[in-house]
Design a protein around this motif. Structure first.
Motif, PDB file in Angstrom:
ATOM      1  N   ASN A  81       0.832  -1.210   0.000  1.00 18.84           N
ATOM      2  CA  ASN A  81       0.000   0.000   0.000  1.00 18.84           C
ATOM      3  C   ASN A  81       0.863   1.254   0.000  1.00 18.84           C
ATOM      4  OD1 ASN A  81      -2.382  -1.451  -0.012  1.00 18.84           O
ATOM      5  ND2 ASN A  81      -2.501  -1.522   2.201  1.00 18.84           N
ATOM      6  N   ARG A  82       1.945   1.237   0.748  1.00 11.53           N
ATOM      7  CA  ARG A  82       2.852   2.394   0.769  1.00 11.53           C
ATOM      8  C   ARG A  82       3.490   2.597  -0.599  1.00 11.53           C
ATOM      9  NH1 ARG A  82       5.615   0.886   6.425  1.00 11.53           N
ATOM     10  NH2 ARG A  82       3.984   1.675   7.788  1.00 11.53           N
ATOM     11  N   LEU A  83       3.857   1.516  -1.251  1.00  7.42           N
ATOM     12  CA  LEU A  83       4.462   1.629  -2.577  1.00  7.42           C
ATOM     13  C   LEU A  83       3.474   2.197  -3.586  1.00  7.42           C
ATOM     14  CD1 LEU A  83       6.527  -1.684  -2.765  1.00  7.42           C
ATOM     15  CD2 LEU A  83       7.394   0.632  -2.423  1.00  7.42           C
ATOM     16  N   LEU A  84       2.217   1.783  -3.493  1.00  6.13           N
ATOM     17  CA  LEU A  84       1.201   2.340  -4.387  1.00  6.13           C
ATOM     18  C   LEU A  84       1.007   3.832  -4.141  1.00  6.13           C
ATOM     19  CD1 LEU A  84      -1.489  -0.489  -4.373  1.00  6.13           C
ATOM     20  CD2 LEU A  84      -0.031   0.210  -6.279  1.00  6.13           C
ATOM     21  N   ASP A  85       1.003   4.226  -2.872  1.00  2.00           N
ATOM     22  CA  ASP A  85       0.867   5.645  -2.538  1.00  2.00           C
ATOM     23  C   ASP A  85       2.053   6.444  -3.076  1.00  2.00           C
ATOM     24  OD1 ASP A  85      -1.507   5.106  -1.236  1.00  2.00           O
ATOM     25  OD2 ASP A  85      -0.626   5.117   0.777  1.00  2.00           O
ATOM     26  N   LEU A  86       3.248   5.901  -2.935  1.00  2.00           N
ATOM     27  CA  LEU A  86       4.438   6.594  -3.453  1.00  2.00           C
ATOM     28  C   LEU A  86       4.393   6.698  -4.969  1.00  2.00           C
ATOM     29  CD1 LEU A  86       7.259   5.099  -1.204  1.00  2.00           C
ATOM     30  CD2 LEU A  86       6.413   7.450  -1.192  1.00  2.00           C
ATOM     31  N   LYS A  87       3.926   5.653  -5.623  1.00  2.00           N
ATOM     32  CA  LYS A  87       3.823   5.692  -7.087  1.00  2.00           C
ATOM     33  C   LYS A  87       2.848   6.788  -7.515  1.00  2.00           C
ATOM     34  CE  LYS A  87       2.683   3.032 -11.178  1.00  2.00           C
ATOM     35  NZ  LYS A  87       2.241   4.202 -11.855  1.00  2.00           N
ATOM     36  N   LYS A  88       1.744   6.918  -6.818  1.00  2.00           N
ATOM     37  CA  LYS A  88       0.777   7.960  -7.144  1.00  2.00           C
ATOM     38  C   LYS A  88       1.399   9.340  -6.976  1.00  2.00           C
ATOM     39  CE  LYS A  88      -3.266   5.225  -5.879  1.00  2.00           C
ATOM     40  NZ  LYS A  88      -4.329   5.013  -4.886  1.00  2.00           N
ATOM     41  N   MET A  89       2.183   9.516  -5.921  1.00  2.00           N
ATOM     42  CA  MET A  89       2.839  10.806  -5.701  1.00  2.00           C
ATOM     43  C   MET A  89       3.849  11.095  -6.811  1.00  2.00           C
ATOM     44  SD  MET A  89       3.450  10.966  -1.565  1.00  2.00           S
ATOM     45  CE  MET A  89       4.642  12.251  -1.761  1.00  2.00           C
ATOM     46  N   VAL A  90       4.630  10.116  -7.185  1.00  2.00           N
ATOM     47  CA  VAL A  90       5.611  10.296  -8.257  1.00  2.00           C
ATOM     48  C   VAL A  90       4.901  10.651  -9.557  1.00  2.00           C
ATOM     49  CG1 VAL A  90       7.292   9.065  -9.699  1.00  2.00           C
ATOM     50  CG2 VAL A  90       7.407   8.866  -7.218  1.00  2.00           C
ATOM     51  N   ASP A  91       3.825   9.962  -9.864  1.00  2.00           N
ATOM     52  CA  ASP A  91       3.061  10.267 -11.078  1.00  2.00           C
ATOM     53  C   ASP A  91       2.517  11.688 -11.052  1.00  2.00           C
ATOM     54  OD1 ASP A  91       3.574   7.720 -12.034  1.00  2.00           O
ATOM     55  OD2 ASP A  91       1.595   6.923 -11.479  1.00  2.00           O
ATOM     56  N   LEU A  92       2.025  12.101  -9.908  1.00  2.00           N
ATOM     57  CA  LEU A  92       1.502  13.456  -9.767  1.00  2.00           C
ATOM     58  C   LEU A  92       2.590  14.495 -10.004  1.00  2.00           C
ATOM     59  CD1 LEU A  92      -0.971  15.195  -8.884  1.00  2.00           C
ATOM     60  CD2 LEU A  92      -0.022  15.101  -6.581  1.00  2.00           C
ATOM     61  N   TYR A  93       3.749  14.293  -9.379  1.00  2.00           N
ATOM     62  CA  TYR A  93       4.869  15.228  -9.577  1.00  2.00           C
ATOM     63  C   TYR A  93       5.356  15.215 -11.017  1.00  2.00           C
ATOM     64  CZ  TYR A  93       5.216  15.945  -4.523  1.00  2.00           C
ATOM     65  OH  TYR A  93       4.967  16.276  -3.223  1.00  2.00           O
ATOM     66  N   ASP A 107       3.597  14.564 -13.688  1.00  2.00           N
ATOM     67  CA  ASP A 107       2.602  15.290 -14.477  1.00  2.00           C
ATOM     68  C   ASP A 107       2.754  16.793 -14.304  1.00  2.00           C
ATOM     69  OD1 ASP A 107       1.549  12.918 -15.405  1.00  2.00           O
ATOM     70  OD2 ASP A 107      -0.165  12.917 -14.016  1.00  2.00           O
ATOM     71  N   HIS A 108       2.979  17.210 -13.079  1.00  2.00           N
ATOM     72  CA  HIS A 108       3.153  18.639 -12.800  1.00  2.00           C
ATOM     73  C   HIS A 108       4.390  19.180 -13.517  1.00  2.00           C
ATOM     74  CE1 HIS A 108       2.927  22.407 -10.646  1.00  2.00           C
ATOM     75  NE2 HIS A 108       4.208  22.259 -10.310  1.00  2.00           N
ATOM     76  N   ILE A 109       5.472  18.459 -13.426  1.00  2.00           N
ATOM     77  CA  ILE A 109       6.711  18.888 -14.090  1.00  2.00           C
ATOM     78  C   ILE A 109       6.514  18.914 -15.601  1.00  2.00           C
ATOM     79  CG2 ILE A 109       9.098  18.201 -14.596  1.00  2.00           C
ATOM     80  CD1 ILE A 109       9.179  17.126 -11.655  1.00  2.00           C
ATOM     81  N   TRP A 110       5.880  17.901 -16.138  1.00  2.00           N
ATOM     82  CA  TRP A 110       5.634  17.837 -17.570  1.00  2.00           C
ATOM     83  C   TRP A 110       4.779  19.024 -18.024  1.00  2.00           C
ATOM     84  CZ3 TRP A 110       7.519  15.747 -21.717  1.00  2.00           C
ATOM     85  CH2 TRP A 110       6.781  15.722 -22.878  1.00  2.00           C
ATOM     86  N   ASN A 111       3.735  19.325 -17.263  1.00  2.00           N
ATOM     87  CA  ASN A 111       2.870  20.454 -17.614  1.00  2.00           C
ATOM     88  C   ASN A 111       3.614  21.766 -17.543  1.00  2.00           C
ATOM     89  OD1 ASN A 111       0.617  18.870 -18.145  1.00  2.00           O
ATOM     90  ND2 ASN A 111      -0.080  18.931 -16.023  1.00  2.00           N
ATOM     91  N   CYS A 112       4.478  21.937 -16.562  1.00  2.00           N
ATOM     92  CA  CYS A 112       5.258  23.167 -16.435  1.00  2.00           C
ATOM     93  C   CYS A 112       6.222  23.329 -17.603  1.00  2.00           C
ATOM     94  CB  CYS A 112       6.024  23.174 -15.115  1.00  2.00           C
ATOM     95  SG  CYS A 112       4.979  23.441 -13.672  1.00  2.00           S
TER      96      CYS A 112
END
Length: 66
Positions: free
Chosen positions: A43-55, A57-62
């Motif tokens: 569960n922690r690994l899934l949460d970390l993966k979601k955070m990495v994906d979010l970051y 996406d943010h970097i890509w959009n910027c």
């Protein structure tokens, strides 16, 4: 004794897996709290993966805006 029989009936098809896991726990000297922490890891690994994906996406959009 009835409880033991009921447990056996529940796990009899997976008994080799349970015995292998038991042997590994004993060999590695893993404690009950460590087992609990290990079970939380997916569960922690899934949460970390979601955070990495979010970051990402943010970097890509910027970078796309420039």
């Amino acid at each position: 004794m009835r409880k033991l029989v009921a447990i056996y009936n529940d796990v009899k098809n997976d008994l080799p897996l349970f015995l292998d896991l038991y042997d590994r726990i004993k060999k590695e000297r893993i404690s009950k709290p460590q087992i609990s922490e290990l079970l939380k890891t997916p569960n922690r690994l899934l949460d970390l993966k979601k955070m990495v994906d979010l970051y990402n996406d943010h970097i890509w959009n910027c970078t796309q805006r420039k």
